[in-house]
Design a protein around this motif. Structure first.
Motif, PDB file in Angstrom:
ATOM      1  N   ILE A   1     -12.846   0.538 -10.565  1.00  0.00           N
ATOM      2  CA  ILE A   1     -12.459  -0.057  -9.285  1.00  0.00           C
ATOM      3  C   ILE A   1     -10.981  -0.472  -9.285  1.00  0.00           C
ATOM      4  O   ILE A   1     -10.389  -0.638  -8.226  1.00  0.00           O
TER       5      ILE A   1
ATOM      6  N   HIS B   1      -3.187   7.056  -5.272  1.00  0.00           N
ATOM      7  CA  HIS B   1      -2.903   5.895  -4.427  1.00  0.00           C
ATOM      8  C   HIS B   1      -3.051   6.318  -2.972  1.00  0.00           C
ATOM      9  O   HIS B   1      -2.666   7.433  -2.591  1.00  0.00           O
TER      10      HIS B   1
ATOM     11  N   THR C   1      -3.503   9.199 -11.473  1.00  0.00           N
ATOM     12  CA  THR C   1      -4.294   8.381 -10.575  1.00  0.00           C
ATOM     13  C   THR C   1      -3.944   8.730  -9.140  1.00  0.00           C
ATOM     14  O   THR C   1      -3.010   9.486  -8.876  1.00  0.00           O
TER      15      THR C   1
ATOM     16  N   ASN D   1      -9.052  -0.839  -5.634  1.00  0.00           N
ATOM     17  CA  ASN D   1      -9.645  -0.121  -4.508  1.00  0.00           C
ATOM     18  C   ASN D   1     -10.396  -1.112  -3.611  1.00  0.00           C
ATOM     19  O   ASN D   1     -11.451  -1.613  -3.990  1.00  0.00           O
TER      20      ASN D   1
ATOM     21  N   VAL E   1     -15.526   6.557  -9.370  1.00  0.00           N
ATOM     22  CA  VAL E   1     -14.639   5.523  -8.830  1.00  0.00           C
ATOM     23  C   VAL E   1     -15.347   4.835  -7.670  1.00  0.00           C
ATOM     24  O   VAL E   1     -16.059   5.478  -6.886  1.00  0.00           O
TER      25      VAL E   1
ATOM     26  N   GLU F   1       0.861  -1.184   0.000  1.00  0.00           N
ATOM     27  CA  GLU F   1       0.000   0.000   0.000  1.00  0.00           C
ATOM     28  C   GLU F   1       0.894   1.229   0.000  1.00  0.00           C
ATOM     29  O   GLU F   1       2.020   1.190   0.506  1.00  0.00           O
TER      30      GLU F   1
ATOM     31  N   SER G   1      -3.630  -1.261  -9.364  1.00  0.00           N
ATOM     32  CA  SER G   1      -4.147  -0.887  -8.043  1.00  0.00           C
ATOM     33  C   SER G   1      -5.627  -1.241  -8.001  1.00  0.00           C
ATOM     34  O   SER G   1      -6.367  -0.948  -8.939  1.00  0.00           O
TER      35      SER G   1
ATOM     36  N   LEU H   1     -12.303   7.405  -0.908  1.00  0.00           N
ATOM     37  CA  LEU H   1     -12.504   7.704  -2.326  1.00  0.00           C
ATOM     38  C   LEU H   1     -12.543   9.196  -2.635  1.00  0.00           C
ATOM     39  O   LEU H   1     -12.500   9.588  -3.808  1.00  0.00           O
TER      40      LEU H   1
ATOM     41  N   ASN I   1     -10.615  -0.718   0.374  1.00  0.00           N
ATOM     42  CA  ASN I   1     -11.359   0.136   1.314  1.00  0.00           C
ATOM     43  C   ASN I   1     -10.678   1.489   1.521  1.00  0.00           C
ATOM     44  O   ASN I   1     -10.516   1.945   2.651  1.00  0.00           O
ATOM     45  N   PRO I   2     -10.269   2.167   0.436  1.00  0.00           N
ATOM     46  CA  PRO I   2      -9.630   3.476   0.588  1.00  0.00           C
ATOM     47  C   PRO I   2     -10.652   4.591   0.745  1.00  0.00           C
ATOM     48  O   PRO I   2     -11.848   4.405   0.486  1.00  0.00           O
TER      49      PRO I   2
ATOM     50  N   GLN J   1      -5.852   0.622  -0.479  1.00  0.00           N
ATOM     51  CA  GLN J   1      -5.795   0.221  -1.884  1.00  0.00           C
ATOM     52  C   GLN J   1      -4.738  -0.878  -2.013  1.00  0.00           C
ATOM     53  O   GLN J   1      -3.632  -0.742  -1.483  1.00  0.00           O
TER      54      GLN J   1
ATOM     55  N   SER K   1     -15.195   1.107  -4.823  1.00  0.00           N
ATOM     56  CA  SER K   1     -14.302   0.212  -4.085  1.00  0.00           C
ATOM     57  C   SER K   1     -15.087  -1.012  -3.627  1.00  0.00           C
ATOM     58  O   SER K   1     -16.330  -1.021  -3.638  1.00  0.00           O
TER      59      SER K   1
END
Length: 207
Positions: free
Chosen positions: A133, A75, A73, A152, A173, A39, A150, A157, A154-155, A79, A175
């Motif tokens: 996703i 990060h 993007t 997603n 986007v 991560e 990557s 968003l 449980n980031p 993620q 997750s």
């Protein structure tokens, strides 16, 4: 054919990028391919031809220029990052086959959780009901690739709303968490690494 699996935890983006690049520069035809799972702390990254105007408001999130393909993007924690340090010549595949193999591995992983997902011919990545996703960004040097994908899990968003994700204005986007699947990134990695192994014909994982 073996694949070395490395679970690296939380890693600074720029340090990881330098390590991937050095690994690729120094590898030989006998070097075992590696899959790095990790991560990143919050960061926006721009691909080689990324347009800064796709970053609408970076706020206090750092922006890094990268040598991967693609546009911008985000990060962040929550993620799952999977970096694919593969010898494409030894696998006897091209970039298109690599991309589709990774997309299909994510699609199969999501199916494990009851989530139907699709790839798009016009925009690499994986989508659920039109929402992105998973993102892909790769670099190939001397027949070997690095960077990767990557997913997603449980980031947060919210940072995606401050960019045009992958260069697409208004792209939504999502997750796994937003879709009702409460797991952590390493849990999501378990099925995904198996599908990556199948997609590219690796016989075994080594530590």
């Amino acid at each position: 054919m073996q694949l070395r699996l490395k679970k690296l935890g939380t890693c600074d983006y720029s340090e990881t990028w330098r390590a991937m690049s050095a690994f690729t520069e120094q590898r030989t035809p006998s070097t075992i391919d590696e899959l790095w799972l990790l991560e990143h702390p919050s960061v926006y990254t721009l691909g080689r031809n990324g347009k800064p105007e796709h970053i609408l408001d970076s706020g206090n999130i750092p922006v890094m220029q990268s040598d991967r393909g693609g546009q911008v993007t985000y990060h962040g924690m929550g993620q799952l990052i999977a970096y694919t340090l593969f010898d494409l010549r030894r696998l006897d595949i091209g970039v298109r086959r690599l991309v589709s193999g990774l997309e299909n591995a994510v699609i199969a992983t999501l199916a494990q959780y009851g989530i139907p997902a699709q790839a798009r011919a016009d925009a690499p990545g994986v989508y659920v009901d039109g929402q992105k996703i998973a993102a892909l960004g790769l670099r190939v040097k001397q027949g070997c690739c690095y960077h990767g994908l990557s997913l997603n899990v449980n980031p947060d968003l919210a940072p995606f709303a401050r960019i045009n994700p992958c260069g697409y204005a208004g792209l939504q986007v999502t997750s796994l968490c937003a879709l009702g699947v409460d797991i952590n990134p390493l849990e999501a990695a378990v099925p995904m690494i198996g599908y990556i192994q199948q997609a590219f014909g690796y016989q075994e994982f080594i530590a």
